[in-house]
Design an enzyme around this catalytic site. Structure first.
Site, PDB file in Angstrom:
ATOM      1  N   TYR A 195      -0.720   8.355  -1.938  1.00 15.45           N
ATOM      2  CA  TYR A 195      -0.814   8.116  -3.382  1.00 15.45           C
ATOM      3  C   TYR A 195      -1.959   8.933  -3.982  1.00 15.45           C
ATOM      4  O   TYR A 195      -1.938   9.259  -5.171  1.00 15.45           O
ATOM      5  CB  TYR A 195      -1.095   6.634  -3.666  1.00 15.45           C
ATOM      6  N   ASP A 218       0.871  -1.174   0.000  1.00 10.45           N
ATOM      7  CA  ASP A 218       0.000   0.000   0.000  1.00 10.45           C
ATOM      8  C   ASP A 218       0.907   1.223   0.000  1.00 10.45           C
ATOM      9  O   ASP A 218       2.126   1.105   0.215  1.00 10.45           O
ATOM     10  CB  ASP A 218      -0.908  -0.008   1.255  1.00 10.45           C
ATOM     11  N   SER A 219       0.301   2.381  -0.165  1.00  8.38           N
ATOM     12  CA  SER A 219       1.069   3.615  -0.041  1.00  8.38           C
ATOM     13  C   SER A 219       1.583   3.778   1.386  1.00  8.38           C
ATOM     14  O   SER A 219       2.550   4.492   1.616  1.00  8.38           O
ATOM     15  CB  SER A 219       0.168   4.808  -0.364  1.00  8.38           C
ATOM     16  N   GLU A 226      -2.106   7.754   9.132  1.00  9.02           N
ATOM     17  CA  GLU A 226      -0.652   7.666   8.929  1.00  9.02           C
ATOM     18  C   GLU A 226       0.124   8.254  10.102  1.00  9.02           C
ATOM     19  O   GLU A 226       1.083   7.677  10.576  1.00  9.02           O
ATOM     20  CB  GLU A 226      -0.241   8.475   7.695  1.00  9.02           C
ATOM     21  N   CYS A 243     -10.931   3.100   0.478  1.00  9.76           N
ATOM     22  CA  CYS A 243      -9.506   3.349   0.724  1.00  9.76           C
ATOM     23  C   CYS A 243      -9.145   2.522   1.956  1.00  9.76           C
ATOM     24  O   CYS A 243      -9.892   2.522   2.944  1.00  9.76           O
ATOM     25  CB  CYS A 243      -9.269   4.839   0.973  1.00  9.76           C
ATOM     26  N   THR A 244      -8.034   1.820   1.877  1.00 13.18           N
ATOM     27  CA  THR A 244      -7.723   0.854   2.939  1.00 13.18           C
ATOM     28  C   THR A 244      -7.306   1.515   4.257  1.00 13.18           C
ATOM     29  O   THR A 244      -7.214   0.854   5.283  1.00 13.18           O
ATOM     30  CB  THR A 244      -6.627  -0.120   2.469  1.00 13.18           C
ATOM     31  N   HIS A 245      -7.060   2.817   4.232  1.00 11.91           N
ATOM     32  CA  HIS A 245      -6.786   3.518   5.495  1.00 11.91           C
ATOM     33  C   HIS A 245      -8.053   3.668   6.337  1.00 11.91           C
ATOM     34  O   HIS A 245      -7.997   3.685   7.567  1.00 11.91           O
ATOM     35  CB  HIS A 245      -6.220   4.924   5.235  1.00 11.91           C
ATOM     36  N   CYS A 249      -4.377  -1.522  -1.812  1.00 13.56           N
ATOM     37  CA  CYS A 249      -4.523  -0.076  -2.032  1.00 13.56           C
ATOM     38  C   CYS A 249      -5.513   0.125  -3.180  1.00 13.56           C
ATOM     39  O   CYS A 249      -5.267  -0.335  -4.305  1.00 13.56           O
ATOM     40  CB  CYS A 249      -3.161   0.512  -2.400  1.00 13.56           C
ATOM     41  N   ASN A 250      -6.614   0.766  -2.888  1.00 14.96           N
ATOM     42  CA  ASN A 250      -7.612   1.034  -3.941  1.00 14.96           C
ATOM     43  C   ASN A 250      -7.039   1.940  -5.025  1.00 14.96           C
ATOM     44  O   ASN A 250      -7.359   1.787  -6.202  1.00 14.96           O
ATOM     45  CB  ASN A 250      -8.832   1.743  -3.336  1.00 14.96           C
ATOM     46  N   THR A 251      -6.203   2.887  -4.614  1.00 13.01           N
ATOM     47  CA  THR A 251      -5.671   3.852  -5.573  1.00 13.01           C
ATOM     48  C   THR A 251      -4.745   3.151  -6.570  1.00 13.01           C
ATOM     49  O   THR A 251      -4.884   3.318  -7.787  1.00 13.01           O
ATOM     50  CB  THR A 251      -4.919   4.970  -4.822  1.00 13.01           C
TER      51      THR A 251
END
Ligand code: DGL
Length: 274
Positions: free
Chosen positions: A42, A10-11, A151, A183-185, A73-75
């Site tokens: 990202y 992921d980012s 983050e 979004c995985t966050h 990561c969806n992005t």
């Protein structure tokens, strides 16, 4: 038969919400997780840079012996999954907003898709909404600050609560009854989301579906031996000591984190932030 080793990236820390599903659903299978924190978020990068980072990370994961890759990561999935599949010698599974199940379950006919700006502008996202979102009203929103809150862990609970409420309140007032976490966050903010949403509003996190799909691609039998250094390997292109703290905070794990700051690409000369 070759033992399974999942390469996941992921980012940043968000992908750990997908790793959490892997740990719960196929606990015998080891994984190498890369957080590309030097380039996070990202969601504000150009497609070219997201693609190049994703290719470089997949090459590195394959070189580590990954038998398949999960793009947590969806992005990166929205921007790069076709190229990654064409490029990689192992199967690649991605994650994308769960619009299909949300559209099937809505009663009000109103769905909120929460995702990064980079995800929402992709052709892949538009094709998803064309296929599954035509019969519903879609509210697509990029929640300001959510990725950063997860983050950086800078803010205390009440600030997080306000940050979540600022985004959700107007959507709930619109009558949205399905929240798609694209979004995985965002699953790491779920406790605050759940505090706000009334009964009848459903939250969709596709991580379990992604892991089911990845499990169906695994070599059988699944690995039962623990590789040297533990079952999960964590790496970051950012600060290893900060990620180590985040592992404790987000997963309750004491893991060693490898510094991958030398994982560079030609992409460094490509157009960067938008
Ligand atoms: N976690 C990522 C996703 O699922 C992106 C967050 C970001 O780096 O902007 O889209």
């Amino acid at each position: 038969m070759k033992e399974n080793l999942i390469g996941m990236f992921d980012s940043g820390l968000g992908g750990l919400s997908v790793l959490k599903a892997l740990m719960a659903m196929v606990p015998d299978v080891p994984a190498v997780f890369v957080a590309d924190q030097r380039y996070c978020p990202y969601g504000t990068l150009s497609d070219a840079l997201i693609l190049n980072r994703s290719l470089a990370i997949c090459d590195w994961l394959t070189a580590q012996g990954a038998t398949q890759i999960v793009v947590a990561c969806n992005t990166a999935t929205s921007v790069a999954i076709e190229s990654l599949r064409a490029h990689c010698s192992v199967p690649v599974t991605g994650i994308e907003p769960a619009i299909k199940p949300a559209a099937a379950r809505t009663v009000s006919g109103k769905i909120a898709v929460l995702a990064t700006a980079a995800t929402l502008r992709t052709e892949r996202y538009h094709s998803l909404t064309d296929r599954y979102g035509r019969s519903v009203t879609l509210h697509a929103v990029t929640p300001e600050g959510w990725v950063e809150v997860v983050e950086n862990n800078l803010t205390e609970d009440n600030t997080r609560r306000r940050c979540v409420a600022r985004v959700l309140q107007p959507l709930l007032e619109e009558g949205v009854d399905q929240l798609v976490l694209g979004c995985t966050h965002y699953p790491f903010l779920r406790p605050f989301i759940e505090e706000l949403v009334p009964a009848g509003v459903e939250i969709h996190d596709p991580a379990p579906a992604v892991i089911s799909r990845a499990a169906s691609l695994m070599n059988q039998p699944a690995a039962l031996t623990v590789p040297e250094g533990g079952k999960y390997r964590f790496c970051t292109t950012g600060s290893a000591s900060e990620m180590q703290k985040a592992l404790r905070r987000l997963l309750g794990l004491n893991g060693v984190v490898q510094n991958l700051s030398d994982l560079t690409t030609q992409s460094n000369s490509l157009p960067g932030r938008l």
